[in-house]
Design a protein around this motif. Structure first.
Motif, PDB file in Angstrom:
ATOM      1  N   SER A 343      22.199  15.731  25.311  1.00 25.55           N
ATOM      2  CA  SER A 343      23.350  16.722  24.729  1.00 25.55           C
ATOM      3  C   SER A 343      24.350  15.784  24.049  1.00 25.55           C
ATOM      4  O   SER A 343      24.809  16.345  23.136  1.00 25.55           O
ATOM      5  CB  SER A 343      23.533  17.826  25.540  1.00 25.55           C
ATOM      6  OG  SER A 343      24.114  17.317  26.474  1.00 25.55           O
ATOM      7  N   ALA A 344      24.779  14.977  24.899  1.00 30.54           N
ATOM      8  CA  ALA A 344      25.923  14.385  24.330  1.00 30.54           C
ATOM      9  C   ALA A 344      26.050  13.462  23.149  1.00 30.54           C
ATOM     10  O   ALA A 344      26.870  12.758  22.675  1.00 30.54           O
ATOM     11  CB  ALA A 344      26.491  13.344  25.591  1.00 30.54           C
ATOM     12  N   ASP A 345      24.643  12.995  22.741  1.00 30.07           N
ATOM     13  CA  ASP A 345      24.355  12.208  21.774  1.00 30.07           C
ATOM     14  C   ASP A 345      23.879  13.106  20.460  1.00 30.07           C
ATOM     15  O   ASP A 345      23.451  12.370  19.407  1.00 30.07           O
ATOM     16  CB  ASP A 345      23.318  11.113  22.164  1.00 30.07           C
ATOM     17  CG  ASP A 345      23.941  10.043  23.176  1.00 30.07           C
ATOM     18  OD1 ASP A 345      25.072   9.956  23.305  1.00 30.07           O
ATOM     19  OD2 ASP A 345      23.330   9.577  24.010  1.00 30.07           O
ATOM     20  N   LEU A 346      23.601  14.160  20.686  1.00 26.82           N
ATOM     21  CA  LEU A 346      23.229  14.946  19.582  1.00 26.82           C
ATOM     22  C   LEU A 346      23.941  15.226  18.315  1.00 26.82           C
ATOM     23  O   LEU A 346      23.544  15.132  17.078  1.00 26.82           O
ATOM     24  CB  LEU A 346      22.814  16.565  20.088  1.00 26.82           C
ATOM     25  CG  LEU A 346      21.741  16.719  20.982  1.00 26.82           C
ATOM     26  CD1 LEU A 346      21.621  18.005  21.428  1.00 26.82           C
ATOM     27  CD2 LEU A 346      20.464  16.302  20.514  1.00 26.82           C
ATOM     28  N   GLU A 347      25.257  14.761  18.390  1.00 27.64           N
ATOM     29  CA  GLU A 347      26.110  14.774  17.095  1.00 27.64           C
ATOM     30  C   GLU A 347      25.850  13.784  16.504  1.00 27.64           C
ATOM     31  O   GLU A 347      26.055  13.867  14.991  1.00 27.64           O
ATOM     32  CB  GLU A 347      27.632  14.613  17.583  1.00 27.64           C
ATOM     33  CG  GLU A 347      27.984  13.375  18.588  1.00 27.64           C
ATOM     34  CD  GLU A 347      29.349  13.365  18.753  1.00 27.64           C
ATOM     35  OE1 GLU A 347      30.197  14.196  18.478  1.00 27.64           O
ATOM     36  OE2 GLU A 347      29.808  12.709  20.027  1.00 27.64           O
ATOM     37  N   PHE A 348      25.206  12.629  16.789  1.00 29.12           N
ATOM     38  CA  PHE A 348      24.839  11.451  16.043  1.00 29.12           C
ATOM     39  C   PHE A 348      23.777  11.682  15.247  1.00 29.12           C
ATOM     40  O   PHE A 348      23.391  10.970  14.193  1.00 29.12           O
ATOM     41  CB  PHE A 348      24.713  10.289  16.767  1.00 29.12           C
ATOM     42  CG  PHE A 348      25.813   9.696  17.557  1.00 29.12           C
ATOM     43  CD1 PHE A 348      26.766   8.922  16.999  1.00 29.12           C
ATOM     44  CD2 PHE A 348      25.946  10.093  18.863  1.00 29.12           C
ATOM     45  CE1 PHE A 348      27.900   8.524  17.769  1.00 29.12           C
ATOM     46  CE2 PHE A 348      27.188   9.329  19.750  1.00 29.12           C
ATOM     47  CZ  PHE A 348      27.942   8.551  19.212  1.00 29.12           C
ATOM     48  N   ALA A 350      23.072  14.853  13.908  1.00 31.05           N
ATOM     49  CA  ALA A 350      23.476  15.876  12.941  1.00 31.05           C
ATOM     50  C   ALA A 350      23.218  15.662  11.489  1.00 31.05           C
ATOM     51  O   ALA A 350      23.838  14.833  10.872  1.00 31.05           O
ATOM     52  CB  ALA A 350      24.903  16.598  13.308  1.00 31.05           C
TER      53      ALA A 350
END
Length: 365
Positions: A343-348, A350
């Motif tokens: 979940s911490a890397d999902l922004e990459f 997007a």
């Protein structure tokens, strides 16, 4: 660990026996019983043999035991190629256990029905009709062997550094490729045909990786898939007697006669980076510091899983089908799945395009 501990060299047979059992205790838990039983059985079988000075066979066995002790020490110290061979020995991919598993594969099953019993009777009648004596090939279950060979060549996953050569296509059906005519075009002698057939079957048997018991196969599967956890025991501290020499006294025991009478490369051969894991000796007082041995690895859970996965890909289980016709053969093969992003890397990710399956073109009507 960079090198084995400086243990004293075994001087007696009992001392050597204890050293072997001690090194076996540092092996992985799943293969330790195999080597413990192998060491104790051989020692007890030859405990009443004559002394090495009067019996060359005893001297040869002791020499082999010293070699195996150095081999185990190097493997436990981080020599991955030697540890891999130890795993192959323990799981029957090579060595004596492989021959035992192969004999179980070639042994005919006991008839459980009238049809199977009739097959055995017809086979015996065919031998009598051919006018020859039964040989060792008649005691093999060739149909079972050919079924497993077809699975090994077609259904087994790709193997890296396989311990046995690959089986060729003409060895899948030996009877088909036995010549019927000689070089002059005449019929080939039946005895010569039988000899060529036995030779081909022997070549096939030498390349087979026989099936293992289901318990061992499932244990390997669970270890590879992280369903079972285990740890290699840590090496115990080397004991020292109260009469141990000081470092100053050890420095005075330098054997300068060997350097004066033998070549330097021969004297320092055991201290080389290639033999460091086998001998445990280290070249000290070097300007670049202590050198690391070649092929020395630090055993981690990830390295163990990858090594065991290579062994698991070489193993299979073979069971007869419920209807009694044919066999079910399953090889070890891990299913690789793409990792899921945390979940911490999902922004990459997007706004990244979603992969869709291409549409199939419709045929012309």
């Amino acid at each position: 660990m960079s090198r084995p501990p400086p243990l004293p060299h075994p001087t007696t047979t009992l001392h050597l026996y204890r050293h072997l059992l001690r090194e076996s205790s540092y092996l992985p838990v799943l293969i330790r019983p195999f080597f413990d039983e192998r060491i104790t059985t051989r020692f007890r079988a030859h405990r009443s043999d004559p002394s090495p000075s009067s019996c060359p066979q005893t001297a040869s066995r002791l020499k082999r035991a010293h070699h195996d002790l150095r081999y185990l020490r190097a493997a436990n110290a981080g020599d991955l190629p030697r540890m891999r061979r130890i795993l192959l020995l323990a799981f029957g991919r090579t060595g004596a256990k492989r021959r035992q598993l192969l004999s179980e594969l070639l042994e005919p099953d006991t008839p459980t029905s009238d049809e199977e019993l009739q097959k055995y009777i017809n086979k015996a009648r065919a031998i009598v009709k051919e006018g020859r004596k039964p040989d060792w090939l008649d005691n093999w279950d060739t149909e079972k062997l050919k079924a497993f060979v077809r699975s090994q060549t077609g259904g087994a996953p790709p193997i890296v550094n396989r311990p046995k050569p690959e089986i060729t296509n003409h060895q899948l059906a030996p009877e088909r490729y036995v010549p019927k005519e000689d070089i002059w075009g005449g019929p080939l002698n039946e005895k010569v045909q039988r000899t060529k057939l036995k030779k081909t079957y022997k070549q096939v048997a030498d390349k087979v990786l026989p099936p293992v018991p289901r318990e061992e196969w499932e244990l390997l599967r669970d270890l590879v898939n992280k369903k079972e956890e285990w740890e290699v025991p840590k090496r115990r501290t080397v004991g020292r007697t109260i009469w141990a020499k000081d470092q100053k006294d050890e420095a005075l025991d330098w054997n300068w006669q060997r350097y004066a009478t033998q070549p330097i490369w021969l004297v320092d051969r055991q201290k080389s980076r290639r033999n460091m894991l086998l001998s445990g000796q280290v070249e000290e007082d070097l300007p670049m510091g202590e050198q690391q041995p070649i092929n020395c690895h630090r055993y981690t859970p990830r390295l163990w899983r990858r090594t065991l996965e290579q062994v698991w890909r070489m193993t299979a289980v073979m069971e007869r089908k419920k209807d009694g016709k044919g066999w079910e053969i399953e090889w070890g093969q891990k299913k690789y799945e793409p990792p899921v992003a945390p979940s911490a890397d999902l922004e990459f990710f997007a706004g990244a395009p979603v992969r869709t399956e291409p549409k199939k073109k419709k045929g012309k009507q």
